[in-house]
Scaffold this motif. Sequence first.
Motif, PDB file in Angstrom:
ATOM      1  N   VAL A 120       7.059  -3.516 -10.304  1.00 58.41           N
ATOM      2  CA  VAL A 120       6.593  -2.319  -9.585  1.00 58.41           C
ATOM      3  C   VAL A 120       5.899  -2.746  -8.301  1.00 58.41           C
ATOM      4  O   VAL A 120       4.984  -3.577  -8.337  1.00 58.41           O
ATOM      5  N   PRO A 121       6.325  -2.215  -7.141  1.00 55.51           N
ATOM      6  CA  PRO A 121       5.606  -2.518  -5.892  1.00 55.51           C
ATOM      7  C   PRO A 121       4.245  -1.833  -5.887  1.00 55.51           C
ATOM      8  O   PRO A 121       3.992  -0.902  -6.658  1.00 55.51           O
ATOM      9  N   PRO A 122       3.308  -2.293  -5.031  1.00 58.83           N
ATOM     10  CA  PRO A 122       1.974  -1.671  -5.005  1.00 58.83           C
ATOM     11  C   PRO A 122       2.041  -0.201  -4.642  1.00 58.83           C
ATOM     12  O   PRO A 122       2.882   0.231  -3.840  1.00 58.83           O
ATOM     13  N   ARG A 123       1.123   0.556  -5.237  1.00 51.99           N
ATOM     14  CA  ARG A 123       0.994   1.971  -4.893  1.00 51.99           C
ATOM     15  C   ARG A 123      -0.459   2.382  -5.057  1.00 51.99           C
ATOM     16  O   ARG A 123      -1.173   1.865  -5.906  1.00 51.99           O
ATOM     17  N   MET A 124      -0.889   3.308  -4.190  1.00 53.44           N
ATOM     18  CA  MET A 124      -2.265   3.796  -4.220  1.00 53.44           C
ATOM     19  C   MET A 124      -2.357   4.998  -5.151  1.00 53.44           C
ATOM     20  O   MET A 124      -1.430   5.820  -5.219  1.00 53.44           O
TER      21      MET A 124
END
Length: 1253
Positions: A445-449
């Motif tokens: 999973v790529p970074p997410r806020m």
Amino acid sequence: MARQPPPPSVHAAILLCLLSLSGAIEIPMDPSIQNELSQPPTITKQSVKDHIVDPRDNILIECEAKGNPAPSFHWTRNSRFFNIAKDPRVSMRRKSGTLVIDFRSGGRPEEYEGEYQCFARNKFGTALSNRIRLQVSKSPLWPKENLDPVVVQEGAPLTLQCNPPPGLPSPVIFWMSSSMEPITQDKRVSQGHNGDLYFSNVMLQDMQTDYSCNARFHFTHTIQQKNAFTLKVLTNNPYNDSSLRNHPDMYSARGVAERTPSFMYPQGTASSQMVLRGTDLLLECIASGVPTPDIAWYKKGGDLPSDKAKFENFNKALRITNVSEEDSGEYFCLASNKMGSIRHTISVRVKAAPYWLDEPKNLILAPGEDGRLVCRANGNPKPTVQWMVNGEPLQSAPPNPNREVAGDTIIFRDTQISSRAVYQCNTSNEHGYLLANAFVSVLDVPPRMLSPRNQLIRVILYNRTRLDCPFFGSPIPTLRWFKNGQGSNLDGGNYHVYENGSLEIKMIRKEDQGIYTCVATNILGKAENQVRLEVKDPTRIYRMPEDQVAKRGTTVQLECRVKHDPSLKLTVSWLKDDEPLYIGNRMKKEDDSLTIFGVAERDQGSYTCVASTELDQDLAKAYLTVLADQATPTNRLAALPKGRPDRPRDLELTDLAERSVRLTWIPGDDNNSPITDYVVQFEEDQFQPGVWHDHSKFPGSVNSAILQLSPYVNYQFRVIAINEVGSSHPSLPSERYRTSGAPPESNPADVKGEGTRKNNMEITWTPMNATSAFGPNLRYIVKWRRRETRETWNNATVWGSRYVVGQTPVYVPYEIRVQAENDFGKGPEPDTVIGYSGEDLPSAPRRFRVRQPNLETINLEWDHPEHPNGILIGYTLKYVAFNGTKLGKQIVENFSPNQTKFTMQRADPVSRYRFTLSARTQVGSGEAVTEESPAPPNEATPTAAPPTLPPTTVSVTGVVSSTDATATAATTEATTVPTIPSVAPTTMATTTVATTTTTAATTMERPPTTTSKTKMPESAPDRQSIWNVTVLPNSKWANITWRHNLGPGTAFVVEYIDSNHTKKTVPVKSQVQPVQLTDLYPGMTYTLRVYSRDKEGISSTVITFMTSTAYTNNQADIATQGWFIGLMCAIALLVLILLIVCFIKRSRGGKYPVREKKDVPLGPEDPKEEDGSFDYSDEDNKPLQGSQTSLDGTIKQQESDDSLVDYGEGGEGQFNEDGSFIGQYTVKKDKEETEGNESSEATSPVNAIYSLA
């Protein structure tokens, strides 16, 4: 994105923890994340392992789980598949695995008893519940029985057995009468843990009721009663007198025989008991006996655990809660009464069902990462570990090259998507089991806020705030913060970044306002978010309402002027007695005041002004007192009680500079006494954390001040208010403020160099405190060199407050410098201090001379030692009288260091003296030199015994001046001076010589006196002080010395008070010791202390000493005594008779035997002649003429022209045959040599008598 206020959409921050081989990821609770990410199933709720149900209700066996996709459920019963669809009574709740068994249409619950297990499954794995053992509660009926009366002798023990029917769970037992009245229990009658009722001894009153055992069943909520027991007590005293129940000897009064204790439960002297770890241990001892025994509990080899042990059932039971392995061992109970005691030992063994040491946790990894599952448990016996995957034994699962099993650990390497599964760890022993599920999930999973974007956060100036930035990603992203889109990563100083990504700003300043950006990055990409931070001024009430006293009917105005941030909306409200104030027609509320018209009694009370914005608020309180018309106080505060002020509040730091800061505070209530002063204190966290020091003091009219600061101090301030009643509690501390560093501006004080051994020098100083360090890593550069040689400086760097220089010569001066240094540089050039290396024993005094000008005095003189090896503190003189081989008592005198002469008045002109003189330093006495007094002119080889009495008087010259700066206190030994007989010759006048000495008081008195020294032995204190005050008194003067650590140049005052309360003081310069007090009175008691003239409050302890009494010659002249005159007359008459007899003998011309004229001495064994010769010697060997008695009582021959001793046998004078006198007076030299020294005085009766005395 900030904590103030937290955004409602964020449910939790992310916890980032690192395992030993990987970064484990926790799925956030955010619904959007939960719905998107795939997850193996996880059991979230299940029934207990031992599940007991009420047969009257439907059966419910819970099992719930979560996962994505949602898991499906199935059950096993007794390890076999349980087909729910085939049983119409069994159903499963929707979206859950919970079983419901319905008996409304009939059926027996007992048919469903067994062991159940739930399985939750989705495409990523299978999770298992515990094995749930289902049991139906049972409450069987009590069997009917007829019980005969129990017959028992009074005083005998008795046990009434309950034997309740077995139930599930076990029932609660209690005893009552058949009329449902509870049985009174005490240490004589009590119920055991097994439900039986025990009587330690039966009394007559016990048969006044019957006894029924009752069982209460928990699930059915029913109570079953057993048939009652009736007692018949046989007694020797049938009358049940209730007054005997409290009789001190109740049993004897009733005729019951007393007996020693014996155990009713448990039986015998020893037993054993096993208990599981974590449960309660219950030990029980019930004893019989008359009187009723007392029970005490002990543990062999240790004490009972006081925090877990408690006594129950009148000390008959010992309960230890939450048992651990340390509680195993031998316990014993002691039953005792006045007839004796008995002991029972219980051996306790603690076993343990498995318990977790390291429970496996869910493991979320990114592709290619490594990880591990750990399953560690302990127990007694040691539990075994079994691994399963998706509910099947790991041995039967398909092989996985990325997985390795190592006992209680499974290691995963280079995990891939195919590695996802649920693993079960089952650890068990004979006492139980533990089952845990842990899934392995591989996410990419790529970074997410997770928080809303571009939030606005408003904070108050000088407050602490935290900006949150919740994020998620796999692998775990790294997070960094930036301000205004530029600069380096924010961390350190006023900023702190937590592991979950939150940024904390410890103290908000105006320059902290701006836009903050958080950036999360992993190998799959990055994500960022921003938050805008606005800094607002605090809300403060700068004109507070004041306490007022008003007459009824007048108008009162309470001011409340507020300063606030103009961008925030201000609301001002009022409270009365801490409740919201209703603004009626008589009141008018304005922005900065509250006006009350026509004040009435009900208006009296406290009024609080509350100024608030959406971010903060401030409060101020005042008290209104309403008086009747006739009351007119002259002072409005005089009628109110006064108290200490309330603490100041809301401390603010402004105008921050390198060496100063402005501190502002809001005063607290003065409680009817005006505030006179404010004390500002500070605390620093480096040298003395937690210790508060006074910084400055300000008038009570000030609430803001500029504080001067020192470099490199992390300051924290507080304020204390003071009025005439006292001091307030300190305010809450302000925020911390650290000043920048700088080189030291001073050096340590009180630098000293003193030797602790003869070959070293210890350099000490007072360490600098936090406000003088000026920087980190404070250290000291110590330099030293020999003073005379002017050699190059030696140096060393020291972090403490002392340094020892080794291998130094004895007592050599050194130049010393100590300079402070920190990481910013060195302090100023230090002053040079002179120190000395260690002292040693001094050499012998030089040119020791002994002179004897006459037979009455001896003069001693000497020079100072060639090598003092230190500071001379005095001389020690030891002398002893001797005569021949016999010695008298040794006398010890101690002199001051400047004394070089000593005069001694002899008491015995015959004996000689041997003198030994040595010098003293603080190390001790050095080499001694010995001399003897010269022999008298007519002295031959001595044979007589030495005198046993010391000299009568001592005279010392060379008194030390009180202004001598180098003199030190001399240590004086206690010397006892015996009394000298006061028989004086009639031909000599009695002479008294005054004793004068600078070090010891040697006084000739009757009875003997002892030289004294008054000293206060104390150790050197840490703080500035005066100690070791020493007083060396004489009859009219005393020498005073002391020690101190007040530094050079300090002046002192010696204060002394006599018995008549007359106070006198002597001022003393800094270096002058000893000090001599010369106006003292003999035999008077004085109190004395030494204090500093420059530093107030520094004083020694008060000591007491007494001067010796003056010398008095109270001995009467012997020549005037009646007994002496009579004795002299008798001797004269006897001499006259002897002369007459001799004259008659000579005139008769009788023949005398003529001895051959030879130089042969006549010894005492010479026999008397048989021809009638006459011996004129006294038969009692008491000499009359021509002899003198020495001090040891020896008789000595004297030369005399008219001695008659030579006539007759034993004399040298002889007659010829015709009777003519042909002898001559001779004295045999050989006899003189054996009898010792002779006096040169003419022989007389008076001298002979004086010699006898």
